[in-house]
Design a protein around this motif. Sequence first.
Motif, PDB file in Angstrom:
ATOM      1  N   ASN A  77       0.811  -1.225   0.000  1.00 33.61           N
ATOM      2  CA  ASN A  77       0.000   0.000   0.000  1.00 33.61           C
ATOM      3  C   ASN A  77       0.843   1.273   0.000  1.00 33.61           C
ATOM      4  OD1 ASN A  77      -2.448  -1.361  -0.081  1.00 33.61           O
ATOM      5  ND2 ASN A  77      -2.633  -1.394   2.146  1.00 33.61           N
ATOM      6  N   GLY A  78       2.141   1.147  -0.158  1.00 36.12           N
ATOM      7  CA  GLY A  78       3.027   2.305  -0.193  1.00 36.12           C
ATOM      8  C   GLY A  78       2.695   3.272  -1.307  1.00 36.12           C
ATOM      9  N   PRO A  79       2.491   2.756  -2.548  1.00 39.20           N
ATOM     10  CA  PRO A  79       2.152   3.694  -3.622  1.00 39.20           C
ATOM     11  C   PRO A  79       0.883   4.495  -3.320  1.00 39.20           C
ATOM     12  CG  PRO A  79       2.822   1.603  -4.555  1.00 39.20           C
ATOM     13  CD  PRO A  79       2.731   1.410  -3.065  1.00 39.20           C
ATOM     14  N   LEU A  80      -0.114   3.864  -2.724  1.00 44.88           N
ATOM     15  CA  LEU A  80      -1.353   4.566  -2.382  1.00 44.88           C
ATOM     16  C   LEU A  80      -1.078   5.665  -1.350  1.00 44.88           C
ATOM     17  CD1 LEU A  80      -4.393   4.704  -2.858  1.00 44.88           C
ATOM     18  CD2 LEU A  80      -4.675   2.985  -1.045  1.00 44.88           C
ATOM     19  N   ALA A  81      -0.226   5.358  -0.366  1.00 40.23           N
ATOM     20  CA  ALA A  81       0.124   6.360   0.638  1.00 40.23           C
ATOM     21  C   ALA A  81       0.849   7.535  -0.012  1.00 40.23           C
ATOM     22  CB  ALA A  81       0.998   5.736   1.725  1.00 40.23           C
ATOM     23  N   SER A 134      -3.543   5.120   8.153  1.00 38.20           N
ATOM     24  CA  SER A 134      -4.583   4.147   7.806  1.00 38.20           C
ATOM     25  C   SER A 134      -4.212   3.318   6.579  1.00 38.20           C
ATOM     26  CB  SER A 134      -5.926   4.842   7.609  1.00 38.20           C
ATOM     27  OG  SER A 134      -5.859   5.739   6.533  1.00 38.20           O
ATOM     28  N   VAL A 135      -3.599   3.922   5.578  1.00 36.15           N
ATOM     29  CA  VAL A 135      -3.255   3.178   4.356  1.00 36.15           C
ATOM     30  C   VAL A 135      -2.138   2.176   4.627  1.00 36.15           C
ATOM     31  CG1 VAL A 135      -2.231   3.426   2.051  1.00 36.15           C
ATOM     32  CG2 VAL A 135      -4.094   4.914   2.745  1.00 36.15           C
ATOM     33  N   LEU A 136      -1.154   2.572   5.432  1.00 38.46           N
ATOM     34  CA  LEU A 136      -0.044   1.673   5.721  1.00 38.46           C
ATOM     35  C   LEU A 136      -0.343   0.736   6.885  1.00 38.46           C
ATOM     36  CD1 LEU A 136       3.024   4.056   5.297  1.00 38.46           C
ATOM     37  CD2 LEU A 136       2.096   2.399   3.659  1.00 38.46           C
ATOM     38  N   GLY A 137      -1.416   1.030   7.639  1.00 34.73           N
ATOM     39  CA  GLY A 137      -1.785   0.180   8.763  1.00 34.73           C
ATOM     40  C   GLY A 137      -0.809   0.266   9.927  1.00 34.73           C
ATOM     41  N   VAL A 138      -0.258   1.451  10.145  1.00 34.36           N
ATOM     42  CA  VAL A 138       0.664   1.666  11.259  1.00 34.36           C
ATOM     43  C   VAL A 138       0.060   2.690  12.213  1.00 34.36           C
ATOM     44  CG1 VAL A 138       2.739   1.090   9.936  1.00 34.36           C
ATOM     45  CG2 VAL A 138       1.972   3.449  10.041  1.00 34.36           C
ATOM     46  N   PRO A 139       0.412   2.592  13.502  1.00 38.22           N
ATOM     47  CA  PRO A 139      -0.111   3.573  14.463  1.00 38.22           C
ATOM     48  C   PRO A 139       0.360   4.988  14.137  1.00 38.22           C
ATOM     49  CG  PRO A 139       0.957   1.725  15.597  1.00 38.22           C
ATOM     50  CD  PRO A 139       1.237   1.571  14.140  1.00 38.22           C
ATOM     51  N   VAL A 140      -0.452   5.957  14.511  1.00 38.18           N
ATOM     52  CA  VAL A 140      -0.148   7.358  14.250  1.00 38.18           C
ATOM     53  C   VAL A 140       1.179   7.759  14.883  1.00 38.18           C
ATOM     54  CG1 VAL A 140      -0.906   9.731  14.715  1.00 38.18           C
ATOM     55  CG2 VAL A 140      -2.548   8.034  13.941  1.00 38.18           C
ATOM     56  N   ASN A 141       1.488   7.222  16.081  1.00 35.95           N
ATOM     57  CA  ASN A 141       2.733   7.617  16.739  1.00 35.95           C
ATOM     58  C   ASN A 141       3.969   7.167  15.957  1.00 35.95           C
ATOM     59  OD1 ASN A 141       2.522   4.908  17.358  1.00 35.95           O
ATOM     60  ND2 ASN A 141       2.984   5.168  19.540  1.00 35.95           N
TER      61      ASN A 141
END
Length: 189
Positions: A77-81, A134-141
């Motif tokens: 999902n990197g390209p989408l981010a 949200s796109v990469l599925g990683v926490p905001v922090n």
Amino acid sequence: MGTFSIWHWAIVLLLIGVPVFFAVRSAAKPSQNPEALVGFGGWLMLLAIGQTLSPLRTIADFANSADGYRQLMTLPNGPLAVYGEVALNLAFLALQLVVLVSMLRRSRRFPQLFLLQCLAIPVVFVLDTIWTSSVLGVPVNQVLAGDALVAPLASFVGVGIWAAYVYKSVRVRNTFTRTNVSAQIASAS
């Protein structure tokens, strides 16, 4: 908070806060002849220089982000981010250019557009953070690791102080009086 962070904030405060403080303070002083305060002079000249350079800074930020974008492109999902972030930044660049053109044309709408640009800084930052997280599925922090908040916060504070100047300055009020062409045509008929 480390020593470097304290010095960093002190430098930001001195470089942005002190000139802007004096700009706002001088805008509040009554002039002997307020009608003479017209055009890009005084503190308005500093604002005009900053507004003129702001799209160039945004373009430079794009160039500086190229390596990070290349790294993100390899992730799921990197390209989408990357595409989402680029779209947000291009929209902000377009807004900066609209504000710049309205300033150069001495449009009556410049103060409102400048305020919109001020408000867009945190909005773009928050939307970008939420999008990337949200796109990469990683926490905001994890998205906001390191000093990720320093530059947007300093930019928002600095531009916010300039927005106060724009709304208090007699020179700004006297300079930005031109209405748009369609309104002039409509009033002439």
